[in-house]
Write a protein that holds these residues in place. Structure first.
Motif, PDB file in Angstrom:
ATOM      1  N   UNK A  77       0.689  -1.359   0.205  1.00  0.00           N
ATOM      2  CA  UNK A  77       0.068  -0.031  -0.051  1.00  0.00           C
ATOM      3  C   UNK A  77       1.159   1.163  -0.264  1.00  0.00           C
ATOM      4  N   UNK A  78       2.255   0.886   0.370  1.00  0.00           N
ATOM      5  CA  UNK A  78       2.897   2.406   0.587  1.00  0.00           C
ATOM      6  C   UNK A  78       2.624   2.564  -0.470  1.00  0.00           C
ATOM      7  N   UNK A  79       3.497   1.694  -1.698  1.00  0.00           N
ATOM      8  CA  UNK A  79       4.153   2.461  -3.179  1.00  0.00           C
ATOM      9  C   UNK A  79       2.294   2.722  -4.168  1.00  0.00           C
ATOM     10  N   UNK A  80       1.142   2.407  -3.625  1.00  0.00           N
ATOM     11  CA  UNK A  80       0.072   2.331  -4.147  1.00  0.00           C
ATOM     12  C   UNK A  80      -0.626   3.805  -3.780  1.00  0.00           C
ATOM     13  N   UNK A  81      -0.237   4.615  -2.112  1.00  0.00           N
ATOM     14  CA  UNK A  81      -0.272   5.517  -1.936  1.00  0.00           C
ATOM     15  C   UNK A  81       0.746   6.829  -1.957  1.00  0.00           C
ATOM     16  N   UNK A 103       1.304   7.070  -5.396  1.00  0.00           N
ATOM     17  CA  UNK A 103       1.401   7.172  -6.578  1.00  0.00           C
ATOM     18  C   UNK A 103      -0.183   8.198  -6.292  1.00  0.00           C
ATOM     19  N   UNK A 104      -0.825   8.078  -5.081  1.00  0.00           N
ATOM     20  CA  UNK A 104      -2.231   9.156  -5.254  1.00  0.00           C
ATOM     21  C   UNK A 104      -1.261  10.098  -4.400  1.00  0.00           C
ATOM     22  N   UNK A 105      -0.736  10.541  -4.158  1.00  0.00           N
ATOM     23  CA  UNK A 105       0.098  11.429  -3.605  1.00  0.00           C
ATOM     24  C   UNK A 105       0.707  12.109  -4.527  1.00  0.00           C
ATOM     25  N   UNK A 106       1.213  11.841  -5.546  1.00  0.00           N
ATOM     26  CA  UNK A 106       2.175  12.126  -6.329  1.00  0.00           C
ATOM     27  C   UNK A 106       0.840  12.710  -7.649  1.00  0.00           C
ATOM     28  N   UNK A 107      -0.405  12.163  -7.782  1.00  0.00           N
ATOM     29  CA  UNK A 107      -1.642  12.700  -8.391  1.00  0.00           C
ATOM     30  C   UNK A 107      -2.105  13.488  -8.193  1.00  0.00           C
ATOM     31  N   UNK A 108      -1.683  13.637  -7.073  1.00  0.00           N
ATOM     32  CA  UNK A 108      -2.760  14.960  -6.105  1.00  0.00           C
ATOM     33  C   UNK A 108      -1.692  16.205  -6.259  1.00  0.00           C
ATOM     34  N   UNK A 109      -0.554  15.911  -6.002  1.00  0.00           N
ATOM     35  CA  UNK A 109       0.594  16.863  -6.558  1.00  0.00           C
ATOM     36  C   UNK A 109       0.964  18.098  -7.386  1.00  0.00           C
ATOM     37  N   UNK A 110       0.974  16.776  -8.973  1.00  0.00           N
ATOM     38  CA  UNK A 110       0.805  16.775 -10.308  1.00  0.00           C
ATOM     39  C   UNK A 110      -0.439  17.558 -10.628  1.00  0.00           C
ATOM     40  N   UNK A 111      -0.980  17.787 -10.077  1.00  0.00           N
ATOM     41  CA  UNK A 111      -2.384  19.062 -10.761  1.00  0.00           C
ATOM     42  C   UNK A 111      -2.546  19.687 -10.019  1.00  0.00           C
ATOM     43  N   UNK A 112      -1.161  20.419  -8.983  1.00  0.00           N
ATOM     44  CA  UNK A 112      -0.611  21.599  -8.415  1.00  0.00           C
ATOM     45  C   UNK A 112       0.155  22.273  -9.817  1.00  0.00           C
ATOM     46  N   UNK A 113      -0.278  23.714 -10.217  1.00  0.00           N
ATOM     47  CA  UNK A 113       0.517  24.471 -11.159  1.00  0.00           C
ATOM     48  C   UNK A 113       1.963  24.853 -10.294  1.00  0.00           C
ATOM     49  N   UNK A 142      12.931  16.999 -10.739  1.00  0.00           N
ATOM     50  CA  UNK A 142      13.562  15.538 -10.859  1.00  0.00           C
ATOM     51  C   UNK A 142      11.780  14.293 -11.848  1.00  0.00           C
ATOM     52  N   UNK A 143      11.994  13.827 -12.383  1.00  0.00           N
ATOM     53  CA  UNK A 143      10.902  13.253 -13.113  1.00  0.00           C
ATOM     54  C   UNK A 143       9.714  12.092 -12.189  1.00  0.00           C
ATOM     55  N   UNK A 144       8.735  11.708 -12.421  1.00  0.00           N
ATOM     56  CA  UNK A 144       7.928  11.310 -11.879  1.00  0.00           C
ATOM     57  C   UNK A 144       8.180   9.942 -10.849  1.00  0.00           C
ATOM     58  N   UNK A 145       9.221   9.140 -11.619  1.00  0.00           N
ATOM     59  CA  UNK A 145       9.872   7.840 -11.186  1.00  0.00           C
ATOM     60  C   UNK A 145      10.950   8.233 -10.227  1.00  0.00           C
ATOM     61  N   UNK A 146      11.635   9.498 -10.488  1.00  0.00           N
ATOM     62  CA  UNK A 146      12.710   9.695  -9.566  1.00  0.00           C
ATOM     63  C   UNK A 146      11.921  10.350  -8.104  1.00  0.00           C
ATOM     64  N   UNK A 147      10.582  10.922  -8.587  1.00  0.00           N
ATOM     65  CA  UNK A 147       9.439  11.326  -7.708  1.00  0.00           C
ATOM     66  C   UNK A 147       9.032  10.280  -6.539  1.00  0.00           C
ATOM     67  N   UNK A 148       8.800   9.318  -6.732  1.00  0.00           N
ATOM     68  CA  UNK A 148       8.601   8.173  -6.811  1.00  0.00           C
ATOM     69  C   UNK A 148       9.512   7.496  -5.659  1.00  0.00           C
TER      70      UNK A 148
END
Length: 360
Positions: free
Chosen positions: A101-105, A107-117, A153-159
């Motif tokens: 679940x850590x990996x899945x959560x 992903x959700x955190x990154x999705x939320x933050x990527x929606x901010x300009x 950083x790229x999305x994979x690096x951010x994860x």
């Protein structure tokens, strides 16, 4: 709404922003009327500041870094996993594995933050200090991701760096609670044991199939400092992974701005000043410069005094110049009420913030 110190709250005020417990559940909803018993309870729970409703600043809206559902899920995953691990002998014997679940959560955190300009480090949602470890883990993750996004950083690096930040203190699950939660100064033996959480965290994470090895190194190195004064190995600048250096800044900042049993929280501008004392010795100067440019050192709703003698409330922050916000002036140089007007410090360059108030 305005940001007010809990010790300045008065009965009859209404809460402007909800307060959560360490499980992510709402303790007090926005709009709740404060009474003396509630104020006393907030003080006992070590909450330092809250937002209150205010007619003169009713248009001030505090942005949410995460959706409520994401934040609640993240805190639930952290709490459940860390509680399961506390004192578990299987961990030291190598029979324990972290939940996917850590990996899945993440992903959700990154999705939320990527929606901010243009995400910035703001004062986050108000939480009780029932268990500082859970909220601290999430805060440090969010702060580190803001820095990582700004760094490019790229999305994979951010994860990877996000997982490292979320789990950086996982080793504390193996330290006796009486030491982790001790309200006073640790003695020498207790401090050595506390320091071991970095090595324990690394051992827990390094062989995890669901956790990148670099995330384990974040746990291992987040207390190292570039002059070699950190722990556990006394590494110097080039020996410390870049991710761990970012994490070290975010970790220190959250510790300074969190209310604890034994320490009153600093306001953001005070914490940034404290971090800069370590520029070039404890932390990389370029990293601190980027951090300074991504943190709202004068949070929305904060009451400030200007060099003109006027006082007002921070109502807008320009991401390109967060040190010079827009202030809604409410009182004149002699403390007299004035018809509210806005002074944009990004344009009025001769005017500076000369002080802050916790009275709202």
């Amino acid at each position: 709404m305005r940001l007010v110190s809990v010790n300045q709250l008065k009965s009859g005020m209404k809460l402007g922003k909800k307060i959560f417990n360490d499980e992510g559940l709402i303790l007090l909803a926005d709009g709740a009327e404060l009474t003396d018993p509630i104020i006393n309870r907030l003080s006992r729970m070590d909450i330092g500041y809250v937002y209150i409703e205010d007619a003169l600043t009713e248009d001030v809206v505090i942005p949410e870094m995460l959706h409520d559902e994401t934040r609640n899920q993240a805190l639930k995953v952290i709490r459940n996993q860390f509680q399961d691990m506390t004192g578990a002998s299987a961990i030291t014997k190598g029979f324990y594995h972290l939940d996917k679940k850590f990996s899945k959560i993440m992903d959700h955190i990154l999705d939320d933050m990527s929606s901010q300009e243009d995400p910035m480090i703001m004062l986050l949602d108000m939480h009780t200090a029932d268990n500082y470890l859970y909220v601290h883990s999430l805060n440090v993750c969010l702060y580190t991701l803001v820095l990582g996004i700004a760094h490019g950083y790229s999305k994979s690096e951010l994860k990877v760096i996000g997982l490292g930040a979320l789990l950086h203190d996982i080793g504390k699950t193996q330290i006796p609670a009486k030491i982790v939660q001790k309200p006073g100064m640790l003695n020498e033996e207790e401090f050595r044991l506390m320091q071991s959480h970095t090595e324990i965290g690394y051992r827990i994470l390094k062989d995890e199939p669901n956790i990148p090895l670099l995330a384990a190194h974040c746990a291992y190195q987040h207390h190292e400092r570039i002059d070699g004064s950190g722990y556990p190995r006394g590494l110097t600048g080039p020996q410390i992974h870049e991710y761990a250096k970012w994490l070290g800044v975010a970790d220190s900042y959250d510790a300074m701005t969190s209310n604890r049993i034994y320490k009153k929280a600093m306001l953001p501008h005070q914490a940034v000043e404290a971090l800069y004392v370590g520029s070039g010795t404890l932390y990389e100067q370029k990293q601190l410069e980027l951090f300074r440019d991504r943190v709202a050192i004068y949070p929305l709703g904060l009451t400030v005094t200007l060099s003109t003698g006027e006082s007002g409330v921070v109502v807008k922050i320009d991401p390109s110049s967060p040190q010079r916000p827009v202030v809604r002036v409410l009182t004149g140089p002699e403390g007299e009420p004035v018809t509210p007007f806005e002074r944009d410090l990004g344009k009025a360059l001769s005017v500076v913030i000369s002080g802050v108030s916790d009275q709202g």
